[in-house]
Design a protein around this motif. Structure first.
Motif, PDB file in Angstrom:
ATOM      1  N   ALA A  88     -28.136 -35.391  13.874  1.00 48.41           N
ATOM      2  CA  ALA A  88     -28.066 -36.830  14.156  1.00 48.41           C
ATOM      3  C   ALA A  88     -27.389 -37.023  15.503  1.00 48.41           C
ATOM      4  N   MET A  89     -27.362 -38.260  15.948  1.00 47.34           N
ATOM      5  CA  MET A  89     -26.546 -38.637  17.090  1.00 47.34           C
ATOM      6  C   MET A  89     -25.220 -39.138  16.525  1.00 47.34           C
ATOM      7  N   TYR A  90     -24.131 -38.624  17.035  1.00 48.93           N
ATOM      8  CA  TYR A  90     -22.812 -39.027  16.562  1.00 48.93           C
ATOM      9  C   TYR A  90     -22.129 -39.836  17.671  1.00 48.93           C
ATOM     10  N   PHE A  91     -21.722 -41.035  17.305  1.00 42.84           N
ATOM     11  CA  PHE A  91     -21.074 -41.924  18.264  1.00 42.84           C
ATOM     12  C   PHE A  91     -19.597 -42.092  17.920  1.00 42.84           C
ATOM     13  N   CYS A  92     -18.783 -42.008  18.934  1.00 42.64           N
ATOM     14  CA  CYS A  92     -17.376 -42.331  18.833  1.00 42.64           C
ATOM     15  C   CYS A  92     -17.178 -43.745  19.387  1.00 42.64           C
ATOM     16  N   ALA A  93     -16.247 -44.484  18.826  1.00 47.78           N
ATOM     17  CA  ALA A  93     -15.940 -45.827  19.324  1.00 47.78           C
ATOM     18  C   ALA A  93     -14.435 -46.044  19.249  1.00 47.78           C
ATOM     19  N   SER A  94     -13.962 -46.978  20.053  1.00 45.85           N
ATOM     20  CA  SER A  94     -12.553 -47.340  19.977  1.00 45.85           C
ATOM     21  C   SER A  94     -12.419 -48.839  20.182  1.00 45.85           C
ATOM     22  N   SER A  95     -11.317 -49.379  19.684  1.00 44.78           N
ATOM     23  CA  SER A  95     -11.050 -50.802  19.875  1.00 44.78           C
ATOM     24  C   SER A  95      -9.547 -51.025  19.922  1.00 44.78           C
ATOM     25  N   ARG A  96      -9.204 -52.186  20.519  1.00 44.81           N
ATOM     26  CA  ARG A  96      -7.796 -52.537  20.601  1.00 44.81           C
ATOM     27  C   ARG A  96      -7.639 -53.953  20.077  1.00 44.81           C
ATOM     28  N   PRO A  97      -6.942 -54.149  18.990  1.00 42.23           N
ATOM     29  CA  PRO A  97      -6.795 -55.496  18.456  1.00 42.23           C
ATOM     30  C   PRO A  97      -6.020 -56.399  19.412  1.00 42.23           C
ATOM     31  N   THR A  98      -6.685 -57.401  19.924  1.00 39.28           N
ATOM     32  CA  THR A  98      -5.990 -58.373  20.772  1.00 39.28           C
ATOM     33  C   THR A  98      -6.476 -59.752  20.377  1.00 39.28           C
ATOM     34  N   GLY A  99      -5.614 -60.537  19.811  1.00 39.65           N
ATOM     35  CA  GLY A  99      -5.968 -61.902  19.436  1.00 39.65           C
ATOM     36  C   GLY A  99      -7.096 -61.975  18.447  1.00 39.65           C
ATOM     37  N   GLY A 100      -7.313 -60.921  17.689  1.00 39.93           N
ATOM     38  CA  GLY A 100      -8.311 -60.964  16.633  1.00 39.93           C
ATOM     39  C   GLY A 100      -9.696 -60.534  17.055  1.00 39.93           C
ATOM     40  N   ASN A 101      -9.970 -60.433  18.345  1.00 42.05           N
ATOM     41  CA  ASN A 101     -11.310 -60.028  18.747  1.00 42.05           C
ATOM     42  C   ASN A 101     -11.371 -58.517  18.854  1.00 42.05           C
ATOM     43  N   GLN A 102     -12.297 -57.922  18.153  1.00 42.90           N
ATOM     44  CA  GLN A 102     -12.322 -56.478  17.993  1.00 42.90           C
ATOM     45  C   GLN A 102     -13.572 -55.798  18.501  1.00 42.90           C
ATOM     46  N   PRO A 103     -14.042 -56.101  19.732  1.00 40.29           N
ATOM     47  CA  PRO A 103     -15.255 -55.380  20.117  1.00 40.29           C
ATOM     48  C   PRO A 103     -14.985 -53.889  20.153  1.00 40.29           C
ATOM     49  N   GLN A 104     -15.863 -53.149  19.554  1.00 38.24           N
ATOM     50  CA  GLN A 104     -15.763 -51.700  19.604  1.00 38.24           C
ATOM     51  C   GLN A 104     -16.570 -51.205  20.792  1.00 38.24           C
ATOM     52  N   HIS A 105     -15.953 -50.315  21.552  1.00 39.67           N
ATOM     53  CA  HIS A 105     -16.611 -49.742  22.714  1.00 39.67           C
ATOM     54  C   HIS A 105     -17.084 -48.347  22.344  1.00 39.67           C
ATOM     55  N   PHE A 106     -18.352 -48.088  22.567  1.00 41.65           N
ATOM     56  CA  PHE A 106     -18.976 -46.840  22.138  1.00 41.65           C
ATOM     57  C   PHE A 106     -19.174 -45.870  23.290  1.00 41.65           C
ATOM     58  N   GLY A 107     -19.075 -44.590  22.962  1.00 39.15           N
ATOM     59  CA  GLY A 107     -19.476 -43.555  23.898  1.00 39.15           C
ATOM     60  C   GLY A 107     -20.982 -43.387  23.897  1.00 39.15           C
ATOM     61  N   ASP A 108     -21.464 -42.492  24.733  1.00 43.41           N
ATOM     62  CA  ASP A 108     -22.906 -42.263  24.841  1.00 43.41           C
ATOM     63  C   ASP A 108     -23.445 -41.371  23.739  1.00 43.41           C
ATOM     64  N   GLY A 109     -22.555 -40.818  22.929  1.00 43.43           N
ATOM     65  CA  GLY A 109     -22.989 -40.043  21.769  1.00 43.43           C
ATOM     66  C   GLY A 109     -23.135 -38.558  22.047  1.00 43.43           C
ATOM     67  N   THR A 110     -23.060 -37.793  20.964  1.00 44.02           N
ATOM     68  CA  THR A 110     -23.372 -36.365  20.988  1.00 44.02           C
ATOM     69  C   THR A 110     -24.561 -36.152  20.073  1.00 44.02           C
ATOM     70  N   ARG A 111     -25.603 -35.580  20.625  1.00 43.26           N
ATOM     71  CA  ARG A 111     -26.768 -35.265  19.784  1.00 43.26           C
ATOM     72  C   ARG A 111     -26.538 -33.906  19.144  1.00 43.26           C
ATOM     73  N   LEU A 112     -26.425 -33.874  17.834  1.00 38.57           N
ATOM     74  CA  LEU A 112     -26.192 -32.636  17.099  1.00 38.57           C
ATOM     75  C   LEU A 112     -27.499 -32.187  16.465  1.00 38.57           C
ATOM     76  N   SER A 113     -27.903 -30.971  16.797  1.00 33.91           N
ATOM     77  CA  SER A 113     -29.129 -30.391  16.230  1.00 33.91           C
ATOM     78  C   SER A 113     -28.743 -29.159  15.429  1.00 33.91           C
ATOM     79  N   ILE A 114     -29.070 -29.164  14.156  1.00 28.54           N
ATOM     80  CA  ILE A 114     -28.768 -28.044  13.277  1.00 28.54           C
ATOM     81  C   ILE A 114     -30.063 -27.256  13.039  1.00 28.54           C
ATOM     82  N   LEU A 115     -29.999 -25.969  13.316  1.00 22.60           N
ATOM     83  CA  LEU A 115     -31.198 -25.127  13.180  1.00 22.60           C
ATOM     84  C   LEU A 115     -31.133 -24.283  11.914  1.00 22.60           C
TER      85      LEU A 115
END
Lengths: 115, 111
Positions: A88-115
């Motif tokens: 799958a593609m695995y995405f990491c995200a982070s957020s900082r609570p400020t005044g209740g608005n919580q946009p999560q910022h995502f990385g570009d992902g790691t594509r994991l291929s299992i053979l």
């Protein structure tokens, strides 16, 4: 603008092996997340992490998975005994609570291929 | 449980407006978001709306929220070929809460 960075961009691993996916969240963010997206399917929540512990996890996040913040900057997802269906593609995200608005910022992902 | 639905495909002509729709089931959703995913790339935050708002405008983007019908839409004015991507609607309950994503709408912009 600060970004979430993920490494590697593509990881190919033999079934049964362990993988570690790495993420560097935005530096002043406090919440960290992992999501995965199986090809052609929805983005699914795996786990959230706050104050050095897991705050929430989904049914997908079983004993095969673990997360760690080994230092002040990295946030890792470890998958033990990988299976074909972990591909799958695995995405990491982070957020900082400020005044209740919580946009999560995502990385570009790691594509994991299992053979 | 929580569920977010979107239509899967939308085609528009360059210069027209695009409207991408989303419905959600959890009435306690506090924040609703739109993300854009270009091929092979990550999720780019486009805009968001707090559940006590009806509308939010940000340059070419207009978000409309009908809380009664649990319906969210994203309007892109003067759609360009660079807008071709998958657009994800997501909901969140707030502080540190995980996002629930819709399946994504693939927007194709025709010249």
């Amino acid at each position: 603008e600060p970004e979430v960075t993920q490494t590697p961009s593509h990881q190919v691993t033999q079934m049964g092996q362990e993988v570690i996916l790495r993420c560097v969240p935005i530096s002043n963010h406090l919440y960290f997340y992992w999501y995965r997206q199986i090809l052609g399917q929805k983005v699914e929540f795996l786990v959230s992490f706050y104050n050095n512990e897991i705050s929430e996890k989904s049914e997908i996040f079983d004993d095969q998975f673990s997360v760690e913040r080994p230092d002040g900057s990295n946030f890792t997802l470890k998958i033990r005994s990988t299976k074909l269906e972990d591909s799958a593609m695995y995405f990491c995200a982070s957020s900082r609570p400020t005044g209740g608005n919580q946009p999560q910022h995502f990385g570009d992902g790691t594509r994991l291929s299992i053979l | 449980g929580e569920d977010v639905e979107q239509s899967l495909f939308l085609s528009v002509r360059e210069g027209d407006s695009s409207v991408i729709n989303c419905t959600y089931t959890d009435s306690s959703s506090t924040y609703l978001y739109w993300y854009k995913q270009e091929p092979g790339a990550g999720l780019q935050l486009l805009t968001y709306i707090f559940s006590n708002m009806d509308m939010k405008q940000d340059q070419r983007l207009t978000v409309l929220l009908n809380k009664k019908d649990k319906h969210l839409s994203l309007r892109i004015a003067d759609t360009q070929t660079g807008d071709s991507a998958i657009y994800f609607c997501a909901e969140s309950m707030g502080y540190g809460q995980n996002f629930v994503f819709g399946p994504g709408t693939r927007l194709s912009v025709l010249p």
